[in-house]
Structures are given as C-alpha cells and as structure tokens.
Design an enzyme around this catalytic site. Structure first.
Site, PDB file in Angstrom:
ATOM      1  N   GLY A 137       0.844  -1.188   0.000  1.00  0.00           N
ATOM      2  CA  GLY A 137       0.000   0.000   0.000  1.00  0.00           C
ATOM      3  C   GLY A 137       0.876   1.234   0.000  1.00  0.00           C
ATOM      4  O   GLY A 137       1.261   1.751  -1.042  1.00  0.00           O
ATOM      5  N   GLN A 344     -22.600  17.517  13.949  1.00  0.00           N
ATOM      6  CA  GLN A 344     -22.842  18.036  15.291  1.00  0.00           C
ATOM      7  C   GLN A 344     -23.845  19.191  15.270  1.00  0.00           C
ATOM      8  O   GLN A 344     -24.736  19.274  16.132  1.00  0.00           O
ATOM      9  CB  GLN A 344     -21.525  18.514  15.913  1.00  0.00           C
ATOM     10  CG  GLN A 344     -21.628  18.915  17.374  1.00  0.00           C
ATOM     11  CD  GLN A 344     -21.825  17.709  18.287  1.00  0.00           C
ATOM     12  OE1 GLN A 344     -21.455  16.599  17.929  1.00  0.00           O
ATOM     13  NE2 GLN A 344     -22.412  17.924  19.443  1.00  0.00           N
ATOM     14  N   GLU A 371      -4.684   7.560  -2.234  1.00  0.00           N
ATOM     15  CA  GLU A 371      -3.591   8.283  -2.912  1.00  0.00           C
ATOM     16  C   GLU A 371      -2.521   8.725  -1.921  1.00  0.00           C
ATOM     17  O   GLU A 371      -1.957   9.811  -2.019  1.00  0.00           O
ATOM     18  CB  GLU A 371      -4.127   9.462  -3.721  1.00  0.00           C
ATOM     19  CG  GLU A 371      -4.889   8.978  -4.947  1.00  0.00           C
ATOM     20  CD  GLU A 371      -4.976  10.007  -6.038  1.00  0.00           C
ATOM     21  OE1 GLU A 371      -3.983  10.730  -6.277  1.00  0.00           O
ATOM     22  OE2 GLU A 371      -6.039  10.068  -6.672  1.00  0.00           O
TER      23      GLU A 371
END
Length: 389
Positions: A137, A344, A371
C-alpha cells in the site's frame, strides 16, 4: 492609500468562475437528486456519468490533440470540487479518469495516447489506476505483480487492491515488476491493460464506509498477455511515472475534499438558520457561530492551498511534490473536521440518513487515506523541508 490596479493578487480567473457556475448547474440538476440513492444502493452513478459526458466534464484534463477539452489543472480541480459538493462518488468519475490516464500523458508514446485518450475524451470509457496491492500500500515498491517479457509481449501475473471504478472502466494503468533482480523501485514498469484481455478478472465489490457509488474491487491477472506496445514509457521507469502521477492527482483529492466540506457547510448553514430552540434560531447562539466561523475559515484556507498546488501542477513546478502533498493532507483533514462539525450542528438529525451530512462525513474519511495516507503526505513534506527544498 489608493488601490494599485496593476497589482494582481492570486485569484482564479473569470473563466474559472464561469466554469464553476456551469459545473454547479449540472451537479445540482443532474447529480444531486440521485446522490442519496447512489449511496444507499451502492450503485454506480450512471445518471451523473451521462450528465458529465454530455457536458464534457467527465475527463476535462485530456489535451485537445486527443479530442479532449484541454482544461488546465485549476479548472479540473474546480470540476471535481463542484461535483463532490453534491456527490463524492460522482466526483470520482473525472477524478479517477485523471488518475488513470495521467501516466499516459506524462510518459506514453504518441500512438498510445491517441489510442486510449481519444475514447476517454469521447466518454466511451473510464480509466482506472492500479498501483496498490494487499501487501504493497504505502510501500509501493514492494509490489509482487509481475510482468515477464515473452517475445514481443509481456505476460502479467498477480493482483491489485482498492482499484477505483474497477469493472466499470475499459482501460487500466497497471504497475508491475519487470526485473525481479533489479534495484528496488527501479524495476517496475507501467502498462495499459484492457478489460477484455484474456485472464484479466475482478474480485467482488468492497463493502465500504463511504463513496459507495464508486465500485472498488481487486484486479486479478492470470497469464494476461499484453502486446509490447502497451508499455508506458521505458521498462523500469514505471514507479517513477507512478509517483509523478500522484504529484499531480493528489491535488484532485484535495479538490474533492474541499467540495465535500463545502457541501456539508452549505447544508449546515441552511439548517441552523431554520431550526429554533429556546425561542430563537440556533444560528444566533455564539457557540455555534464560532463553529461555523472555524469551518468556513479552514475550508477557504484549504481551497486556496489546493488552487495554488493546481497552478503548480499546470506549470510542473519543481516544488509540486511538497505542495500537492500539503494540499491533499490539509484539505482532507479539514473535510473530516468540517463534515463532523456539520453532523454536530444538526444534532440528532445529523446522525440520520434523512440528512446528507452523515453521508458527507463518511465520504470525507477516504480522502485522508487514498492516494497516500496523510501520514505518508507528512513524510513527503518533511523530507522536502529537511532537504532545504
């Protein structure tokens, strides 16, 4: 002091603002009405795709010589931003198209560019980018997918993970090791793989937290034979091309994050001016005003950083790596903060799927991850600072 009319501060042009109005009109009319359903059903946003193709906003980065619009990098950022403002999944149509095809633009032969960029510009396909693997990754150089030379062809074996719009796209930029004994990072090459290539298959759709309308799947390569002319650039230059690509397309992720945050702020502003508690609109409470002020301030700072990075992308400035990492990192952190605050501000309503801000909060999270995680972006920035660049 009199204003100096010859002093031109950085600002987007009138053409860019006209583009924003055009994209916003398409987004609000043709994309926004379907955004909630796209999220709930995890279905590809076909209505958005059709609308973007009809208006030439699906791949605005493709140069004019390949029948594209030839939009500059700031214009492309505005397109992604405005689409993401109403639907993050749909913004990955122009976003992923740019990611998948930028290696071709940077390093492909003219024949390859004409062959694959032209149908992309015409809206006949989308273009995906395949770099990550299960065990590669952030450490992209540790990839295990192999491409072995065989006469005038290459034979691919392996898998790729987390591929955006996989299964929808006809074309894929795929990175693979071509010299297993070569120097790490200098032994990777890039290829164009077509969906119809024999031995090329897809995994099941990932069940994701957000951007559910953009399919994410694994790619599998089982002795996939690729003609030799489908290599992008020279053998061994693939990882270099891949990282140069990310320097340009991380700006796009930053733009997507800005768009998501703007959509959440817009909705929250409308809500707090309508809802009343204790005999007055909740927008009149100073505590909420401070929240809104911080949301707007950070969002605008993120937007300006993204536009500066986009301008540097257009010029291919030497400090693009730093600014693209900064834009992606800051904008995505802001998007996560702004969307969370929007939930919220809506209170219990914000926690339900009857209102869009919970979707926007879920969508924003991925911008901190893909990315290159924001931890990786900080590594990139720190390296540039420590090197004195």
């Amino acid at each position: 002091m009199k204003p100096n009319p010859d002093f031109d501060l950085f600002q987007v042009s009138e053409d860019h603002e006209a583009l924003r109005e055009a994209v916003r009109a398409v987004a609000e009319d043709k994309i926004a009405p379907y955004a909630a359903d796209v999220d709930q059903t995890a279905s590809f946003p076909q209505a958005a795709y059709d609308a973007l193709v009809a208006s030439d906003f699906h791949a605005p980065h493709v140069p004019e010589e390949y029948d594209g619009v030839g939009a500059d990098a700031v214009a492309c950022a505005i397109v992604v931003e405005e689409v993401a403002r109403v639907c993050a999944s749909s913004s990955l149509i122009p976003g992923a198209n740019k990611l998948g095809s930028t290696p071709l633009i940077l390093a492909g032969s003219e024949e390859l560019k004409h062959r694959y960029l032209t149908p992309l510009a015409k809206g006949e396909t989308t273009f995906s980018y395949a770099l990550s693997e299960r065990e590669a990754g952030s450490d992209t150089a540790s990839m295990r997918t192999r491409a072995t030379a065989d006469g005038d062809s290459w034979v691919l074996n392996g898998q790729k993970s987390w591929i955006t719009n996989a299964g929808v796209s006809e074309y894929y930029t795929v990175l693979a090791v071509t010299d297993p004994d070569g120097r790490r990072g200098a032994n990777v090459s890039a290829f164009v793989v077509e969906k119809s290539d024999e031995g090329f298959t897809f995994g099941a759709k990932e069940r994701k937290l957000g951007i559910k309308g953009s399919p994410t799947r694994e790619l599998y390569f089982d002795n996939v034979r690729i003609p030799g002319d489908r290599i992008i650039g020279e053998p061994g230059e693939g990882l270099k091309v891949a990282l140069r690509t990310l320097d340009h397309t991380r700006v796009t992720v930053g733009a997507q994050a800005v768009g998501i945050a703007q959509g959440a702020l817009d909705y929250a502003l409308g809500y707090v001016q309508e809802r009343s508690q204790f005999g007055k609109r909740i927008a009149e409470f100073q505590g909420l005003q401070f929240m809104l002020a911080d949301m707007g301030m950070k969002l605008e700072a993120a937007r300006q950083l993204v536009y500066v990075a986009a301008a540097k992308s257009e010029r291919h400035d030497s400090d693009l790596s730093y600014f693209s990492a900064a834009a992606k990192c800051y904008a995505s952190d802001v998007a996560m903060e702004v969307t969370t605050d929007a939930v919220q501000l809506l209170g219990g309503s914000g926690f339900t799927q009857d209102f869009p801000v919970e979707r926007m909060m879920r969508d924003a999270k991925i911008t901190q991850i893909y990315e290159g995680t924001n931890q990786i972006q900080r590594v990139v920035m720190a390296r540039h600072l420590l090197a004195g660049r």
